[in-house]
Design an enzyme around this catalytic site. Structure first.
Site, PDB file in Angstrom:
ATOM      1  N   GLU A 238     -16.356 -16.775  18.892  1.00 35.68           N
ATOM      2  CA  GLU A 238     -17.237 -15.855  18.145  1.00 35.68           C
ATOM      3  C   GLU A 238     -18.114 -15.056  19.115  1.00 35.68           C
ATOM      4  O   GLU A 238     -19.343 -15.040  18.999  1.00 35.68           O
ATOM      5  CB  GLU A 238     -18.065 -16.609  17.101  1.00 35.68           C
ATOM      6  CG  GLU A 238     -17.185 -17.282  16.065  1.00 35.68           C
ATOM      7  CD  GLU A 238     -17.901 -17.783  14.814  1.00 35.68           C
ATOM      8  OE1 GLU A 238     -19.138 -17.722  14.741  1.00 35.68           O
ATOM      9  OE2 GLU A 238     -17.186 -18.224  13.890  1.00 35.68           O
TER      10      GLU A 238
ATOM     11  N   GLU B 134     -10.832 -21.451  12.786  1.00 28.20           N
ATOM     12  CA  GLU B 134     -11.929 -22.035  11.998  1.00 28.20           C
ATOM     13  C   GLU B 134     -11.725 -21.609  10.560  1.00 28.20           C
ATOM     14  O   GLU B 134     -11.762 -20.410  10.250  1.00 28.20           O
ATOM     15  CB  GLU B 134     -13.304 -21.576  12.510  1.00 28.20           C
ATOM     16  CG  GLU B 134     -13.692 -22.250  13.811  1.00 28.20           C
ATOM     17  CD  GLU B 134     -15.141 -21.999  14.231  1.00 28.20           C
ATOM     18  OE1 GLU B 134     -16.004 -21.793  13.348  1.00 28.20           O
ATOM     19  OE2 GLU B 134     -15.392 -22.000  15.445  1.00 28.20           O
TER      20      GLU B 134
HETATM   21  O1  AHR Z   1     -17.979 -24.744  12.516  1.00 30.35           O
HETATM   22  C1  AHR Z   1     -19.331 -24.462  12.656  1.00 30.35           C
HETATM   23  C2  AHR Z   1     -19.583 -23.147  13.374  1.00 30.35           C
HETATM   24  O2  AHR Z   1     -19.076 -22.105  12.620  1.00 30.35           O
HETATM   25  C3  AHR Z   1     -18.929 -22.959  14.711  1.00 30.35           C
HETATM   26  O3  AHR Z   1     -19.636 -23.549  15.746  1.00 30.35           O
HETATM   27  C4  AHR Z   1     -18.922 -21.481  14.869  1.00 30.35           C
HETATM   28  O4  AHR Z   1     -17.879 -21.015  15.677  1.00 30.35           O
HETATM   29  C5  AHR Z   1     -18.838 -20.977  13.440  1.00 30.35           C
HETATM   30  O5  AHR Z   1     -19.775 -20.033  13.161  1.00 30.35           O
END
Ligand code: AHR
Length: 536
Positions: A206, A341
């Site tokens: 991110e 994610e």
């Molecule tokens: O999964 C929790 C968080 O969500 C992670 O650290 C981040 O990459 C995302 O915003």
């Protein structure tokens, strides 16, 4: 962290996007009517990469400390500090890869603090997640040991935000070289003379937000530098078929900001020279409905059930949007879209530590997981890897622990039931999904995917979203008579049923089988259920 909101307009788009490859949807199906699923066994397509069943384990809350690592002196049964009960449970999932150490944590992680004698390791802070002390006791060797114990592969996220290319390059040299460099000798002195295999490398996390607030152009400069200098020296990974795959930071949803990001990275990749490359582009997309996460993970009503499932189905449209941009620059689909994610993000459980992202996991999450896995399978040619957030005790977890206790979540059961889909060949299905409507939310009543496993057996997964009506599903195969369908179904008394330490089997799969009907097999799938059967 993702900041997204769902507008009524998007909701309409999602519904429109529900008609996916090989699936036709009827808006007029009669309530209670059966569903005929035609499995086109002669039209088997691409491989459903086992990596779409990947996991994500961040240094966050009790995801690692307590959830995986208890230390060798703990009374909780462990092997070299890693919980035996968690390892046994994860082995049954055949976890293909684990993304570590973050997440936002990765861009503040300095690997040297996590090697050497455990008692001498530096104590640092975890500012992203509750500001707690990070003991660094679970570091590189412990992670690799954990992977070996569960039989999985490493997906390392290197620090681009607050680290340097040199730091990341040295980490990979430490891990992978078989030559007697000073770093290799240090690795041997720390207990591992032979080089480790690192299958996947995430270059930042991110980077448009917690990973450094970069523009796509600025990140692209980092990507070209890291992809050039962070090398894998393992002699067994030099063959192109076994090479470490490098995954660039990609978008965090859809909309102009995210399509621009994908466009910048993919356009540059199309024009790349010999000196840099990448093999994957990441996509992060949580089911959250609106930010900050406010939906409850337990104790919710049918309205929230329907809204969350509707929101999760947006994944299909988001993948389509980014795949279309990728197709423009990479028509041969060399670059994988890596959804590293995904999952449900709810309000933290009352009474839990702020920043620990502790939530329960209900039957709704089981359906949500199945719907996303189905979407990934339909996009198998482009989506070749995905990582649910997260493995233990954090967000949509497989496993919850409390001291010596452990419980398997409904999401765990879906991942276990879907094991036959790992590396299976996608088989198109067609059916009229019908409708399930609640107040102003309308959803497809059922969803289904099929695949041929590596041994040639045919598997069908059916999700019944309707919380009150069972569905009589008649499975027919093109040109063949279906004679049996046996497997498991996962349901529970309520959409918000959960497994707890006191009642760990409230949501548990039970056997199901169908009966021959003409040249097909009829299976009655329960309301609000996920069913996986082998069809013969
Ligand atoms: O999964 C929790 C968080 O969500 C992670 O650290 C981040 O990459 C995302 O915003």
């Amino acid at each position: 962290m993702i900041r997204r909101s769902v507008t009524a307009f998007l909701v309409v788009l999602v519904l429109a996007g529900l008609t996916t490859t090989g699936v036709t949807e009827s808006q007029t199906a009669t309530p209670g009517k059966g569903v005929e699923i035609l499995v086109d066994v002669n039209a088997a397509g691409g491989k459903i990469n086992r990596n779409i069943f990947g996991q994500f384990a961040e240094h966050l809350g009790t995801g690692i400390y307590e959830g995986v690592w208890v230390g060798p002196d703990s009374k909780i049964p462990n092997t070299r500090g890693i919980r035996n009960d968690v390892v046994t449970a994860l082995k049954a999932l055949k976890v293909p890869n684990v993304r570590w150490p973050g997440g936002c944590f990765a861009d503040e992680y300095h690997w040297r603090k996590g090697i050497g004698p455990v008692n001498a390791r530096t104590l640092t802070l975890n500012p992203n997640w509750g500001g707690v002390i990070e003991p660094n006791s679970f570091g590189t060797h412990e992670f690799m040991d954990f992977l070996e114990q569960i039989g999985s592969e490493a997906f390392l996220s290197v620090n681009v935000g607050s680290g340097t290319p040199q730091e990341a390059a040295e980490w990979l040299e430490y891990l992978t070289t078989n030559q007697p460099t000073t770093l290799a000798k240090e690795r041997a002195a720390n207990g591992h003379p032979t080089p480790y295999k690192i299958a996947y490398l995430g270059i930042g996390n991110e980077s448009w937000d917690c990973g450094g607030n970069m523009t796509p152009e600025y990140y692209l400069r980092q990507l070209t530098i890291y992809s050039r200098f962070v090398r894998n020296f393992n002699p067994d990974q030099q063959d192109p078929s076994r090479r470490m795959l490098r995954i660039a930071v990609g978008p965090g949803g859809d909309g102009p900001r995210w399509t621009a990001w994908t466009d910048v990275i993919m356009k540059a990749w199309q024009q790349h020279t010999w000196s840099w490359d990448m093999e994957g582009l990441s996509l992060h997309n949580y089911t959250v409905v609106r930010w900050p996460p406010a939906y409850k993970s337990v104790g919710f009503a049918e309205k929230e059930y329907a809204e969350i499932l509707k929101s999760t189905l947006e994944m299909d449209g988001i993948i389509k949007t980014h795949s279309a941009i990728m197709d423009k620059y990479d028509p041969e689909k060399k670059i994988a879209l890596v959804v590293d994610e995904w999952g449900a993000w709810y309000a933290q459980l009352p009474g839990t530590k702020p920043g620990f992202l502790a939530q329960q996991n209900s039957l709704r999450d089981a359906l949500l997981a199945a719907l996303n896995l189905n979407i990934f399978a339909r996009h198998a040619e482009r989506v070749r890897m995905a990582n649910i957030a997260q493995m233990v005790n954090v967000l949509q977890a497989m496993i919850l622990t409390e001291k010596e206790k452990m419980v398997l979540t409904p999401t765990y059961h879906v991942f276990r039931m879907y094991v036959p889909f790992q590396d299976a060949t996608f088989v198109p299905v067609s059916f009229e999904a019908g409708q399930y409507a609640h107040e102003d939310v309308t959803l497809p009543r059922v969803d289904a995917v099929a695949a041929k496993d590596t041994g040639g057996a045919l598997w069908l997964a059916v999700t019944n979203l309707d919380p009150t009506r069972p569905a009589d599903v008649v499975v027919r195969m093109t040109g063949l008579s279906a004679k049996s369908a046996t497997g498991e179904t996962l349901t529970a008394p309520a959409v918000d049923s959960v497994n707890t330490f006191a009642a760990p089997k409230t949501v548990e799969p039970r056997p199901i089988s169908g009966q021959v009907q003409g040249n097909g097999v009829m299976i009655t799938v329960p309301p609000k259920s996920v069913t996986v059967v082998s069809v013969k």
